[in-house]
Motif scaffolding. Structure first.
Motif, PDB file in Angstrom:
ATOM      1  N   LEU A   1       0.865  -1.178   0.000  1.00 24.07           N
ATOM      2  CA  LEU A   1       0.000   0.000   0.000  1.00 24.07           C
ATOM      3  C   LEU A   1       0.897   1.221   0.000  1.00 24.07           C
ATOM      4  O   LEU A   1       1.698   1.408   0.920  1.00 24.07           O
ATOM      5  N   SER A   2       0.773   2.038  -1.012  1.00 23.66           N
ATOM      6  CA  SER A   2       1.617   3.228  -1.040  1.00 23.66           C
ATOM      7  C   SER A   2       0.767   4.452  -1.319  1.00 23.66           C
ATOM      8  O   SER A   2      -0.343   4.366  -1.829  1.00 23.66           O
ATOM      9  N   LEU A   3       1.306   5.581  -0.931  1.00 24.91           N
ATOM     10  CA  LEU A   3       0.638   6.861  -1.111  1.00 24.91           C
ATOM     11  C   LEU A   3       1.323   7.624  -2.232  1.00 24.91           C
ATOM     12  O   LEU A   3       2.554   7.682  -2.274  1.00 24.91           O
ATOM     13  N   PRO A   4       0.540   8.269  -3.089  1.00 26.59           N
ATOM     14  CA  PRO A   4       1.151   9.219  -4.005  1.00 26.59           C
ATOM     15  C   PRO A   4       1.329  10.550  -3.274  1.00 26.59           C
ATOM     16  O   PRO A   4       0.376  11.074  -2.690  1.00 26.59           O
ATOM     17  N   VAL A   5       2.556  11.070  -3.263  1.00 30.06           N
ATOM     18  CA  VAL A   5       2.823  12.388  -2.668  1.00 30.06           C
ATOM     19  C   VAL A   5       3.291  13.309  -3.789  1.00 30.06           C
ATOM     20  O   VAL A   5       4.283  13.010  -4.460  1.00 30.06           O
ATOM     21  N   TYR A   6       2.543  14.376  -4.000  1.00 21.85           N
ATOM     22  CA  TYR A   6       2.911  15.349  -5.034  1.00 21.85           C
ATOM     23  C   TYR A   6       3.523  16.570  -4.358  1.00 21.85           C
ATOM     24  O   TYR A   6       2.926  17.130  -3.439  1.00 21.85           O
ATOM     25  N   ARG A   7       4.700  16.956  -4.834  1.00 20.04           N
ATOM     26  CA  ARG A   7       5.384  18.103  -4.226  1.00 20.04           C
ATOM     27  C   ARG A   7       5.515  19.221  -5.256  1.00 20.04           C
ATOM     28  O   ARG A   7       6.126  19.020  -6.306  1.00 20.04           O
ATOM     29  N   PHE A   8       4.940  20.349  -4.930  1.00 20.00           N
ATOM     30  CA  PHE A   8       5.114  21.568  -5.722  1.00 20.00           C
ATOM     31  C   PHE A   8       6.176  22.398  -5.007  1.00 20.00           C
ATOM     32  O   PHE A   8       5.990  22.780  -3.854  1.00 20.00           O
ATOM     33  N   HIS A   9       7.258  22.672  -5.713  1.00 21.51           N
ATOM     34  CA  HIS A   9       8.367  23.372  -5.071  1.00 21.51           C
ATOM     35  C   HIS A   9       8.217  24.883  -5.210  1.00 21.51           C
ATOM     36  O   HIS A   9       8.032  25.396  -6.309  1.00 21.51           O
ATOM     37  N   GLY A  10       8.316  25.610  -4.104  1.00 14.89           N
ATOM     38  CA  GLY A  10       8.236  27.054  -4.088  1.00 14.89           C
ATOM     39  C   GLY A  10       9.628  27.679  -4.085  1.00 14.89           C
ATOM     40  O   GLY A  10      10.647  26.971  -4.123  1.00 14.89           O
ATOM     41  N   LYS A  11       9.631  29.003  -4.035  1.00 13.29           N
ATOM     42  CA  LYS A  11      10.909  29.710  -4.092  1.00 13.29           C
ATOM     43  C   LYS A  11      11.600  29.802  -2.738  1.00 13.29           C
ATOM     44  O   LYS A  11      12.599  30.513  -2.579  1.00 13.29           O
ATOM     45  N   GLY A  12      11.010  29.146  -1.741  1.00 13.82           N
ATOM     46  CA  GLY A  12      11.684  29.096  -0.448  1.00 13.82           C
ATOM     47  C   GLY A  12      11.471  30.319   0.405  1.00 13.82           C
ATOM     48  O   GLY A  12      12.097  30.466   1.449  1.00 13.82           O
ATOM     49  N   LYS A  13      10.551  31.212  -0.017  1.00 16.25           N
ATOM     50  CA  LYS A  13      10.348  32.430   0.771  1.00 16.25           C
ATOM     51  C   LYS A  13       9.050  32.411   1.585  1.00 16.25           C
ATOM     52  O   LYS A  13       8.769  33.339   2.324  1.00 16.25           O
ATOM     53  N   GLY A  14       8.245  31.391   1.406  1.00 17.52           N
ATOM     54  CA  GLY A  14       6.982  31.342   2.135  1.00 17.52           C
ATOM     55  C   GLY A  14       6.900  30.096   2.995  1.00 17.52           C
ATOM     56  O   GLY A  14       7.770  29.219   2.916  1.00 17.52           O
ATOM     57  N   PRO A  15       5.879  30.024   3.813  1.00 24.50           N
ATOM     58  CA  PRO A  15       5.702  28.833   4.655  1.00 24.50           C
ATOM     59  C   PRO A  15       5.435  27.593   3.794  1.00 24.50           C
ATOM     60  O   PRO A  15       4.921  27.691   2.685  1.00 24.50           O
ATOM     61  N   SER A  16       5.801  26.449   4.336  1.00 27.92           N
ATOM     62  CA  SER A  16       5.567  25.192   3.621  1.00 27.92           C
ATOM     63  C   SER A  16       4.223  24.610   4.053  1.00 27.92           C
ATOM     64  O   SER A  16       3.738  24.863   5.156  1.00 27.92           O
ATOM     65  N   VAL A  17       3.636  23.828   3.167  1.00 27.15           N
ATOM     66  CA  VAL A  17       2.261  23.369   3.341  1.00 27.15           C
ATOM     67  C   VAL A  17       2.182  21.871   3.119  1.00 27.15           C
ATOM     68  O   VAL A  17       2.833  21.334   2.211  1.00 27.15           O
ATOM     69  N   TYR A  18       1.367  21.222   3.934  1.00 17.74           N
ATOM     70  CA  TYR A  18       1.067  19.791   3.770  1.00 17.74           C
ATOM     71  C   TYR A  18      -0.451  19.647   3.737  1.00 17.74           C
ATOM     72  O   TYR A  18      -1.143  20.125   4.630  1.00 17.74           O
ATOM     73  N   ILE A  19      -0.955  19.004   2.684  1.00 19.24           N
ATOM     74  CA  ILE A  19      -2.405  18.800   2.550  1.00 19.24           C
ATOM     75  C   ILE A  19      -2.657  17.327   2.274  1.00 19.24           C
ATOM     76  O   ILE A  19      -2.067  16.757   1.344  1.00 19.24           O
ATOM     77  N   GLN A  20      -3.517  16.723   3.083  1.00 15.82           N
ATOM     78  CA  GLN A  20      -3.867  15.318   2.837  1.00 15.82           C
ATOM     79  C   GLN A  20      -5.384  15.184   2.746  1.00 15.82           C
ATOM     80  O   GLN A  20      -6.132  16.030   3.235  1.00 15.82           O
ATOM     81  N   ALA A  21      -5.825  14.106   2.113  1.00 11.65           N
ATOM     82  CA  ALA A  21      -7.259  13.853   1.962  1.00 11.65           C
ATOM     83  C   ALA A  21      -7.545  12.371   2.064  1.00 11.65           C
ATOM     84  O   ALA A  21      -6.692  11.540   1.761  1.00 11.65           O
TER      85      ALA A  21
ATOM     86  N   ILE B   1       2.139  24.599   7.623  1.00 14.60           N
ATOM     87  CA  ILE B   1       0.676  24.612   7.521  1.00 14.60           C
ATOM     88  C   ILE B   1       0.232  23.207   7.173  1.00 14.60           C
ATOM     89  O   ILE B   1       0.766  22.592   6.238  1.00 14.60           O
ATOM     90  N   VAL B   2      -0.718  22.706   7.925  1.00  9.56           N
ATOM     91  CA  VAL B   2      -1.223  21.341   7.713  1.00  9.56           C
ATOM     92  C   VAL B   2      -2.740  21.416   7.519  1.00  9.56           C
ATOM     93  O   VAL B   2      -3.453  21.915   8.393  1.00  9.56           O
ATOM     94  N   LEU B   3      -3.204  20.942   6.377  1.00  6.36           N
ATOM     95  CA  LEU B   3      -4.649  20.901   6.117  1.00  6.36           C
ATOM     96  C   LEU B   3      -5.065  19.450   5.921  1.00  6.36           C
ATOM     97  O   LEU B   3      -4.503  18.744   5.078  1.00  6.36           O
ATOM     98  N   ASP B   4      -6.051  19.023   6.704  1.00  7.43           N
ATOM     99  CA  ASP B   4      -6.535  17.644   6.620  1.00  7.43           C
ATOM    100  C   ASP B   4      -7.967  17.701   6.067  1.00  7.43           C
ATOM    101  O   ASP B   4      -8.855  18.284   6.697  1.00  7.43           O
ATOM    102  N   LEU B   5      -8.176  17.118   4.887  1.00  8.92           N
ATOM    103  CA  LEU B   5      -9.464  17.242   4.201  1.00  8.92           C
ATOM    104  C   LEU B   5     -10.359  16.045   4.517  1.00  8.92           C
ATOM    105  O   LEU B   5     -10.040  14.904   4.162  1.00  8.92           O
ATOM    106  N   HIS B   6     -11.452  16.320   5.176  1.00 10.73           N
ATOM    107  CA  HIS B   6     -12.433  15.294   5.549  1.00 10.73           C
ATOM    108  C   HIS B   6     -13.807  15.686   5.002  1.00 10.73           C
ATOM    109  O   HIS B   6     -13.955  16.697   4.314  1.00 10.73           O
ATOM    110  N   THR B   7     -14.801  14.847   5.319  1.00 12.86           N
ATOM    111  CA  THR B   7     -16.200  15.237   5.127  1.00 12.86           C
ATOM    112  C   THR B   7     -16.973  14.703   6.322  1.00 12.86           C
ATOM    113  O   THR B   7     -16.467  13.883   7.091  1.00 12.86           O
ATOM    114  N   GLY B   8     -18.207  15.131   6.470  1.00 13.39           N
ATOM    115  CA  GLY B   8     -19.116  14.516   7.429  1.00 13.39           C
ATOM    116  C   GLY B   8     -19.885  13.406   6.742  1.00 13.39           C
ATOM    117  O   GLY B   8     -19.638  13.100   5.572  1.00 13.39           O
TER     118      GLY B   8
END
Lengths: 367, 367, 367, 367
Positions: free
Chosen positions: B19-39, B166-173
């Protein structure tokens, strides 16, 4: 002896059927401690019903000093919940919540309560505390927003249990040897049941019936002791793990009923002297009870025998991976990391990575 | 912009499939906060994948200052677990443990850790703390007795999340209007997402990803503040509840992706200014979020509309009991006990006694 | 000897993982019949994998005349499907359809086909018929409206099986003694396996692999015979029930692998002579194989031992009803209606009314 | 009008609870055909109960000529069987057998029976045949080896249904528009219900209640016709699919109750004239009813609207594969292979390969 049967309603199914518990009460002469025994809170753990059956048949021939209440089939929803050829009775099928983690964690500030009642004599203090615990259960159930299905059941059982001095909760493991959960304050209890292995547990609430029953009393004893009063822990609560789930064995149930009877004799619940079975008995502290998880997925041959001591490095499991035939990894021996006694193992012979394969007592000592 | 894909192994199935997860990384210019989003940590809560899809398509047109890592399909075992026509993906089917309660509760003594590292400047302190949290996750996974299936998954995800600001966890009810779980220290975040209702949560660990991500940092900020140092809470972690489960709606997903983009813009993760959707937004404290349980079993007509305010005494549910036709109890209206806004209701139209029918925000205030 | 491994894709999970089968091919010298062996089509019936493992290890020491294809872990979706502590692998969890009832029922009009091909010599006729069966499987899978999940799997397996002269499908019962399903036209096969009890089955398609493999050939033989041509049934297909589910026992697997080897020796697949295990062997016609259902619900003590003959009136089951203690109906002995041999019993110790408790061979005869 | 309630026991749960059905009987004046209506044989298909509720309330205001028996909540075991937040009520959780495939397939040789009874006049013939069908159900249930849980239920229901001239079985689809299963011999029935789409089904037994009720009578009519006797098919049996499962909607239930009343009026069961709702109605032969299966796994956006005609090539489904982002295969539109009307779609938004996504009527004609 008079045996009284009562039906206690603990739930209602979607199509309208009431779920009720049979409660059998054997009335004693009022001179001994009172006892509450339940079985089958986890749906697949049926053998406790057979033990209650054998115990009730035995009790007809003894002189009861204390009252005994027996609740077989204590979780009808869990018992009735099949999934394939087995009983999916360990957790609420809707929420996943373990049926044995739904008991009420009393939020009472016991130190404050003791301060407010310390002028009472011991018997009055005990009676007042008991009343408080039962009332808290009743308040929990009487709530305009309602309670969950599992709380309905567990809190109803708990309110009954709080009325007794001795609480025995009859469970089983998946594939398991017999073992006992015993609070550390009552080590001698472990000498009476027909059970070779005992886990000694601390004063900590994790949601189970035994803890729900003893934690408030143990805490009260500690608070009183801190004020120089030797109240003692007035309630005993133990969980008996009577072998494997999905098994009814009437002969073995008689054996365990006789062990319970020996404990009740020791505690003065029956007038007659009943001796425990002679057997070697061993103990382990809960902190030394280990879970061994599958480091890889595969088909499992359980090599370690439950109830038989093993050495570190002994083969616990053969893990078979037919998808890897010819790679040298088709058969892997998983080894016990420390000396110990396997107490139970998982029920299925194929596992995902991370499945709990064994529970193992380490640092085992003779009792 | 470079998008990098990585496969992270998080488990193995009994028949041998990884079982593996696809992790997509968009690289920024290193001047802003880093973000992790999962669903999709809960298997039936699939809409977050569609939101990640729309967000990735949007991001291709923006200038990234910080790195963004996106993990859709974050719980493959849960997603693949069907039972009948629905996804049984809320808990481990073997143990019943909620997949969103398996994250590591750091046992680190933060006060002691701070005392030992207080001489560091802010950036070094933050870096050292982050390193410590990640190392703790790695130690958890590297254990001779192993870890559970759920801990493999959750701790692997958590180790990735700890690397971001920044960590965003995407759920639903189940059947739900959109709502947000937001820590109390970051109230202004609630103004940016395309979400009308926000629950403000305290600094307390209950097992979920958002808490796992922010609790150590919030505690560190409190410890530092107690020593007179205004470190601030350096990590934001929010859970977005994107409507109902078992639903993919690409147009609505674009709407939510744009809300996330507005938040990322506000936080300086992207260079462009993206404004939040204009909408009325409301808040509620977690302690005022109520669960309404079925007082009786039966067939359920859900009358209360999610997202629409109701008054105490309004009919929330019609409960139909065909077994009681002619008794006057065949149809019962269940009423809301307090003024509030129903946020979600149960997914099935027939319930046992005690089923959680609705969650209701009470004491709602405008933001 | 060259062993070749191939991965055959048979499905895809919701989160995207491919489901593939490992197929191991042992190449023979082309002078003996070809063999197809699969295991674990029902997810909990894992012991066949261990038998294939032992058989592959044995085969490395023999001279192969015919090709042997081995497919362990033949149903990855079923194997991976847990529900509680057991494998819910008997049916598709979405539809309830038994995985062993999804094979293609050839709609070919065999009489017409024979009429159109009767001028062919035997070998050509056999080859043409085999080609037709395989093509029908391929047409089934290549369909603009698609096929079900179970048909994907079963028809893919069936297309492989149709390429061989001997088809062995390795299953187990729930709690079971070893038994064999053998078509009536090949009674002597029952003398070779390490299996004491054999069911002889008629030329009738019920959806299982063995029937899918032999019914067309048996019918072709009958049609040819009706035209005065003694073609014989050119394909053998048997189902081996290798004891109980949820069990891996490598030593016992070796025993069964040796039985298979004895059959392969008898059939000329290997050059060496391997003798069957000496044991008493018994048979029963499928029409005399009985299912005993619970006339009432309750807790079950399985008294009848699998594999041991019983007399009509012997106690098969003790049924315990704790809700009826004191009524005289708390313990009921259920009795075997006819002389017979219990072959398997249900896996759980508590049952609803109507649960199939035992399967019993009646009118058993020595082989 | 007198309404009589009866409880019919149809099963018993492992913990001892009886499962019984409420049967409501409205007594007519004996001049019209008798009617049997059941609902909720599949556990999640609850709306039929609401329709029965509304129908019973309506019937109190009409003059009944024939008797009407109503059985809501017809499968208590199925209704009560939850798995996660939904009802797993389509099949027996132990065996996987669809609850609507357990009805008795009468093995009666109807040609021989007719030959033996052909001297009877029509009314006597019909009465004798009815008696025979009911007796066969009773013999099925009274069997020394017992019957399955599903057969207990289904055969008990069937014995009741055989007593009536009109049998209505109330179901729903997963996510579905309303449609009707109607035997081809009674096409005009399709004009009365509040249902736009009708499937016309042939004289073939597949296990469902409607077929169990009409197949013997249809066959009898054919046998009699072959002997030159115009007996006609004396029993009507229809299955109403009342929209989606897991839904109670009292207003919509009234609409469907009025449609049933229109049919009962047309058939002379009530004295009053009740007209059908004006609506366009369409038909399709069962052989033209197609199942569309997922050719690949993934997340599903259901684009095709149930009840709305589509053209071949229109997009039925968007299939989202986040594991394939960036490959060009992350979003695939699946297209309808032929002109048709999607009638229902799968309930979950993520699917394995092979899941039945849609059922589609093709070659639809106006009625």
């Amino acid at each position: 002896m008079r045996v009284e049967k009562q039906e206690v309603k603990v739930g209602e199914l979607a199509a309208g059927q009431a779920l009720s518990l049979p409660v059998y009460r054997f009335h004693g002469k009022g001179k001994g401690p009172s006892v509450y025994i339940q079985a089958n809170v986890h749906g697949a753990e049926v053998q406790g019903n057979a033990v209650i059956y054998q115990l009730m048949k035995l009790l007809e021939h003894y002189e009861l000093l204390g009252d005994i209440s027996l609740v077989p089939l204590a979780n009808p929803l869990g018992i009735n919940q099949k999934s394939g050829e087995f009983t999916l009775g360990r957790f609420d099928p809707i929420t996943g919540v373990n049926w044995n983690r739904e008991y009420l964690n009393h939020s009472l500030d016991i130190a404050a309560w003791y301060a407010a009642h310390s002028e009472l004599d011991d018997d009055s203090l005990v009676a007042a505390f008991r009343t408080e615990l039962i009332a808290a259960c009743e308040r929990k159930l009487d709530n305009v927003w309602g309670v969950t299905t599992g709380q309905w059941l567990a809190t109803s059982l708990q309110a009954m249990a709080h009325r007794s001095d001795i609480v025995l909760d009859l469970h089983t493991g998946p594939k398991s040897c017999k073992h006992l959960y015993c609070p550390e304050y009552e080590r001698e209890a472990a000498q009476y049941f027909s059970i070779p292995y005992t886990l000694f547990i601390p004063n900590s609430f994790g949601g189970a019936m035994d803890e729900a029953a003893f934690v408030p009393w143990w805490t009260l004893a500690e608070v009183a002791a801190a004020h120089g009063r030797e109240l003692g822990v007035r309630v005993s609560a133990l969980t008996l793990e009577l072998g494997s789930q999905e098994r009814i064995d009437l002969a073995d149930a008689l054996n365990d009923a006789e062990g319970i009877l020996a404990y009740l004799s020791y505690r003065g619940v029956i007038a007659e002297k009943v001796l425990p079975k002679p057997m070697k008995r061993f103990g382990c502290l809960l902190k030394d009870y280990r879970k061994f998880h599958a480091p890889k997925a595969g088909m499992v041959e359980y090599v370690g025998k439950v109830g038989q001591p093993m050495k570190a490095g002994d083969v616990l499991v053969n893990l078979l991976r037919l998808d890897l035939y010819g790679t040298g990894e088709e058969l892997t021996a998983l080894k016990l990391p420390e000396d110990g006694v396997p107490i139970l193992h998982f029920a299925s012979a194929s596992v995902h990575q991370g499945t709990e394969l064994y529970k193992v007592m380490t640092k085992v000592f003779a009792l």
